[in-house]
Motif scaffolding. Structure first.
Motif, PDB file in Angstrom:
ATOM      1  N   ILE A   1     -12.996   1.059  -1.409  1.00 48.75           N
ATOM      2  CA  ILE A   1     -14.114   1.787  -0.814  1.00 48.75           C
ATOM      3  C   ILE A   1     -13.496   2.801   0.145  1.00 48.75           C
ATOM      4  O   ILE A   1     -12.694   2.435   1.008  1.00 48.75           O
ATOM      5  N   ALA A   2     -13.835   4.059   0.004  1.00 49.54           N
ATOM      6  CA  ALA A   2     -13.270   5.097   0.858  1.00 49.54           C
ATOM      7  C   ALA A   2     -14.174   5.359   2.058  1.00 49.54           C
ATOM      8  O   ALA A   2     -15.402   5.296   1.955  1.00 49.54           O
ATOM      9  N   VAL A   3     -13.542   5.650   3.206  1.00 54.89           N
ATOM     10  CA  VAL A   3     -14.279   6.073   4.395  1.00 54.89           C
ATOM     11  C   VAL A   3     -13.864   7.508   4.716  1.00 54.89           C
ATOM     12  O   VAL A   3     -12.925   8.057   4.134  1.00 54.89           O
ATOM     13  N   THR A   4     -14.558   8.119   5.658  1.00 55.30           N
ATOM     14  CA  THR A   4     -14.271   9.492   6.037  1.00 55.30           C
ATOM     15  C   THR A   4     -12.829   9.626   6.511  1.00 55.30           C
ATOM     16  O   THR A   4     -12.371   8.825   7.335  1.00 55.30           O
ATOM     17  N   PRO A   5     -12.070  10.610   6.012  1.00 55.25           N
ATOM     18  CA  PRO A   5     -10.685  10.778   6.451  1.00 55.25           C
ATOM     19  C   PRO A   5     -10.566  10.871   7.964  1.00 55.25           C
ATOM     20  O   PRO A   5     -11.352  11.540   8.632  1.00 55.25           O
TER      21      PRO A   5
ATOM     22  N   HIS B   1     -22.585   4.318   0.224  1.00 57.40           N
ATOM     23  CA  HIS B   1     -22.640   4.522   1.671  1.00 57.40           C
ATOM     24  C   HIS B   1     -24.083   4.712   2.113  1.00 57.40           C
ATOM     25  O   HIS B   1     -24.824   5.502   1.551  1.00 57.40           O
ATOM     26  N   LEU B   2     -24.472   3.956   3.179  1.00 58.23           N
ATOM     27  CA  LEU B   2     -25.837   4.013   3.668  1.00 58.23           C
ATOM     28  C   LEU B   2     -25.967   4.692   5.030  1.00 58.23           C
ATOM     29  O   LEU B   2     -26.962   5.377   5.290  1.00 58.23           O
ATOM     30  N   GLN B   3     -24.968   4.518   5.904  1.00 65.98           N
ATOM     31  CA  GLN B   3     -25.168   4.940   7.285  1.00 65.98           C
ATOM     32  C   GLN B   3     -23.841   4.985   8.028  1.00 65.98           C
ATOM     33  O   GLN B   3     -22.906   4.233   7.707  1.00 65.98           O
ATOM     34  N   LYS B   4     -23.737   5.877   9.013  1.00 64.44           N
ATOM     35  CA  LYS B   4     -22.603   5.917   9.935  1.00 64.44           C
ATOM     36  C   LYS B   4     -23.151   6.081  11.347  1.00 64.44           C
ATOM     37  O   LYS B   4     -23.977   6.953  11.612  1.00 64.44           O
ATOM     38  N   LEU B   5     -22.673   5.233  12.275  1.00 62.78           N
ATOM     39  CA  LEU B   5     -23.101   5.298  13.663  1.00 62.78           C
ATOM     40  C   LEU B   5     -21.893   5.254  14.587  1.00 62.78           C
ATOM     41  O   LEU B   5     -20.885   4.594  14.277  1.00 62.78           O
ATOM     42  N   SER B   6     -21.988   5.925  15.734  1.00 60.75           N
ATOM     43  CA  SER B   6     -20.946   5.845  16.743  1.00 60.75           C
ATOM     44  C   SER B   6     -21.074   4.531  17.502  1.00 60.75           C
ATOM     45  O   SER B   6     -22.170   3.984  17.662  1.00 60.75           O
ATOM     46  N   THR B   7     -19.941   4.025  17.984  1.00 62.29           N
ATOM     47  CA  THR B   7     -19.962   2.839  18.841  1.00 62.29           C
ATOM     48  C   THR B   7     -20.000   3.221  20.315  1.00 62.29           C
ATOM     49  O   THR B   7     -20.028   2.341  21.181  1.00 62.29           O
ATOM     50  N   LEU B   8     -20.012   4.531  20.619  1.00 66.81           N
ATOM     51  CA  LEU B   8     -19.914   5.011  21.993  1.00 66.81           C
ATOM     52  C   LEU B   8     -21.203   5.670  22.450  1.00 66.81           C
ATOM     53  O   LEU B   8     -21.960   6.201  21.622  1.00 66.81           O
ATOM     54  N   PRO B   9     -21.446   5.686  23.752  1.00 66.16           N
ATOM     55  CA  PRO B   9     -22.628   6.390  24.259  1.00 66.16           C
ATOM     56  C   PRO B   9     -22.461   7.896  24.124  1.00 66.16           C
ATOM     57  O   PRO B   9     -21.351   8.426  24.158  1.00 66.16           O
ATOM     58  N   GLU B  10     -23.567   8.594  23.972  1.00 75.01           N
ATOM     59  CA  GLU B  10     -23.538  10.052  23.862  1.00 75.01           C
ATOM     60  C   GLU B  10     -22.945  10.650  25.135  1.00 75.01           C
ATOM     61  O   GLU B  10     -23.280  10.254  26.247  1.00 75.01           O
ATOM     62  N   GLY B  11     -22.030  11.590  24.954  1.00 75.65           N
ATOM     63  CA  GLY B  11     -21.413  12.255  26.088  1.00 75.65           C
ATOM     64  C   GLY B  11     -20.130  11.616  26.571  1.00 75.65           C
ATOM     65  O   GLY B  11     -19.439  12.189  27.426  1.00 75.65           O
TER      66      GLY B  11
ATOM     67  N   GLN C   1       0.826  -1.191   0.000  1.00 75.70           N
ATOM     68  CA  GLN C   1       0.000   0.000   0.000  1.00 75.70           C
ATOM     69  C   GLN C   1       0.871   1.256   0.000  1.00 75.70           C
ATOM     70  O   GLN C   1       2.050   1.226   0.359  1.00 75.70           O
ATOM     71  N   ALA C   2       0.261   2.373  -0.394  1.00 74.33           N
ATOM     72  CA  ALA C   2       0.950   3.654  -0.397  1.00 74.33           C
ATOM     73  C   ALA C   2      -0.037   4.738   0.008  1.00 74.33           C
ATOM     74  O   ALA C   2      -1.251   4.559  -0.089  1.00 74.33           O
ATOM     75  N   GLY C   3       0.488   5.849   0.488  1.00 74.72           N
ATOM     76  CA  GLY C   3      -0.371   6.978   0.829  1.00 74.72           C
ATOM     77  C   GLY C   3      -0.435   7.218   2.318  1.00 74.72           C
ATOM     78  O   GLY C   3       0.259   6.591   3.114  1.00 74.72           O
ATOM     79  N   SER C   4      -1.293   8.154   2.710  1.00 76.31           N
ATOM     80  CA  SER C   4      -1.459   8.538   4.107  1.00 76.31           C
ATOM     81  C   SER C   4      -2.833   9.169   4.259  1.00 76.31           C
ATOM     82  O   SER C   4      -3.615   9.214   3.302  1.00 76.31           O
ATOM     83  N   SER C   5      -3.134   9.655   5.464  1.00 79.46           N
ATOM     84  CA  SER C   5      -4.397  10.358   5.671  1.00 79.46           C
ATOM     85  C   SER C   5      -4.167  11.500   6.664  1.00 79.46           C
ATOM     86  O   SER C   5      -3.033  11.879   6.933  1.00 79.46           O
TER      87      SER C   5
ATOM     88  N   VAL D   1     -19.102   2.914  12.954  1.00 75.57           N
ATOM     89  CA  VAL D   1     -19.396   1.838  12.011  1.00 75.57           C
ATOM     90  C   VAL D   1     -20.004   2.460  10.767  1.00 75.57           C
ATOM     91  O   VAL D   1     -20.965   3.238  10.850  1.00 75.57           O
ATOM     92  N   ASP D   2     -19.448   2.136   9.599  1.00 72.28           N
ATOM     93  CA  ASP D   2     -20.010   2.559   8.324  1.00 72.28           C
ATOM     94  C   ASP D   2     -20.740   1.391   7.682  1.00 72.28           C
ATOM     95  O   ASP D   2     -20.210   0.272   7.634  1.00 72.28           O
ATOM     96  N   VAL D   3     -21.923   1.652   7.167  1.00 76.86           N
ATOM     97  CA  VAL D   3     -22.711   0.631   6.463  1.00 76.86           C
ATOM     98  C   VAL D   3     -22.696   0.961   4.986  1.00 76.86           C
ATOM     99  O   VAL D   3     -23.010   2.096   4.591  1.00 76.86           O
ATOM    100  N   PHE D   4     -22.348  -0.019   4.164  1.00 79.46           N
ATOM    101  CA  PHE D   4     -22.300   0.161   2.714  1.00 79.46           C
ATOM    102  C   PHE D   4     -23.191  -0.861   2.020  1.00 79.46           C
ATOM    103  O   PHE D   4     -23.208  -2.042   2.387  1.00 79.46           O
ATOM    104  N   GLN D   5     -23.918  -0.403   1.017  1.00 76.67           N
ATOM    105  CA  GLN D   5     -24.526  -1.300   0.045  1.00 76.67           C
ATOM    106  C   GLN D   5     -23.411  -1.720  -0.899  1.00 76.67           C
ATOM    107  O   GLN D   5     -22.603  -0.887  -1.332  1.00 76.67           O
TER     108      GLN D   5
END
Length: 403
Positions: free
Chosen positions: A241-245, A285-295, A185-189, A271-275
């Motif tokens: 498939i790209a995800v948010t930087p 891309h269909l959905q993005k959810l946090s794995t953590l509780p609010e706050g 692989q090559a590159g960075s973010s 978690v990102d959900v993809f069709q």
């Protein structure tokens, strides 16, 4: 004095915090532990209602390699862990479909004077112990994940330190051959502290195809490869498939039809959900959810993700919040709805695994050196501790053997 690895119950807890009592196992097993090992082999592989499993570990502390235990399906208890094979940093394991061979990465940076980790092939003996067949260079530093290819004639490896995805052909006798392809692989973010370069973190198959997906934390992409009949990796079109930087994709799960992909992002705790079209490789891309509780404002990184065998529930582990996040899966859209957080009953749940029957879930807490058993509610997927756990030094992978 340190005590031998054994099963303990949640009731054995600190009087101040109520947290599980963590007991570090010794580096050298006693004669009694060896006797238990032989007894376990007899029970685990001959007695009905007992499901054996292997445990990958980091060997920087008390661990000596790969351990063997078993789950009692009747009462949810665990057998005392025993050493199945000595190996440096066997941080991820894979068992073949006929259940007679096991493959393990050796997450090191130097193997036979090369800037590479190792991949080991083992034969599984009748008593569950492991016989080393051979070892090959992983094709890059710090291999952290291994998976058998679509026809199990190839071992697919992700090298975190080296930033490469590699395929190693598997011979008829189960031994490994030298790498057939190294996809560097090559590159960075955007996060220069962790994404200054590629960090391949896991390889996963798309059911019913010869496509392999490679999660790269360093470049925020899930690479798409074709696995050839010769065991080589070829870049697919589209290639990724790209995800948010800044997300840092680590592991992923797919549904049985291969048209939904759930990407677990280590750095963003999302978690990102993809069709996904398993025939063309096109995604949406269909959905993005946090794995953590609010706050929640503490430090956290995610680690493992699995769909329940029935496809109705998705689980993700949080290291820092020290929990598993549970989501219900919409049967039509594949989208997720948050259900609950369950405590991991330890520190740093690097790995967990759902037992083949779908009724138990085992969590491996790396930094507290314990594996905890949960009962899975068959109506809604929620988790309830059954009071059983065992001490295992630095556990970071669980893989069940299906007999």
């Amino acid at each position: 004095m340190k005590r031998s690895p054994r099963e303990i119950t949640i009731e054995e807890s600190s009087p101040d915090t109520g947290a599980p009592l963590m007991i570090s196992p010794p580096r050298i097993f006693s004669a009694l532990a060896t006797f238990c090992w032989l007894s376990l082999g007899s029970l685990a592989f001959a007695q009905e209602g007992v499901q054996p499993f292997y445990i990958g570990t980091y060997t920087s502390g008390d661990s000596q390699g790969i351990y063997l235990s078993s789950l009692n399906l009747a009462d949810g208890s665990l057998a005392p862990p025993t050493l199945a094979a000595e190996l440096d940093n066997p941080s991820f394991l894979a068992i073949n479909g006929t259940h007679d061979h096991l493959y393990a990465v050796g997450e090191v940076s130097n193997f036979k004077d090369k800037a590479s980790g190792a991949v080991s092939a083992f034969a599984i003996n009748q008593d569950g112990t492991l016989k080393l067949l051979n070892q090959e260079a992983s094709g890059g530093r710090g291999p952290c994940h291994v998976l058998l290819g679509p026809d199990e004639k190839t071992a697919l490896v992700a090298n975190y330190g080296g930033g490469s995805f590699v395929s190693l052909p598997v011979a008829e006798d189960g031994t490994l051959k030298p790498a057939a392809s190294v996809m560097q692989q090559a590159g960075s973010s955007i996060d220069k502290s962790r994404q200054q370069g590629p960090h391949a973190h896991g390889m996963f198959l798309v059911p019913g195809t010869k496509l392999a997906l490679g999660a790269d934390l360093g470049v925020d992409k899930v690479m798409i490869y074709d696995v050839t009949d010769e065991g080589e990796l070829k870049t697919h079109d589209p290639a990724f498939i790209a995800v948010t930087p800044g997300s840092g994709p680590r592991h992923l799960a797919t549904n049985k039809s291969g048209d939904k992909i759930y990407v677990l992002n280590e750095m963003a705790s999302t978690v990102d959900v993809f069709q996904f079209d398993p025939q063309t490789g096109q995604s949406q891309h269909l959905q993005k959810l946090s794995t953590l509780p609010e706050g929640f404002d503490g430090n956290n990184t995610t680690a493992e993700i699995f769909l329940h065998p029935n496809g109705k529930w998705l689980y993700c582990s949080n290291r820092g919040h020290n929990s598993l996040a549970l989501y219900a899966v919409d049967p039509e859209t594949g989208k997720l709805t948050f259900v609950e957080h369950a405590s991991s009953m330890g520190e740093t749940p690097r790995s967990f695994q759902i037992a083949p029957q779908g009724k138990h879930l085992l969590i491996a807490n790396q930094n507290s050196s314990n594996i905890v058993v949960y009962e899975i509610n068959q109506e809604n997927g929620t988790l309830t501790s059954n009071g059983h756990q065992i001490d295992v030094p630095n556990p970071c992978c669980i893989d069940f053997r299906f007999d």
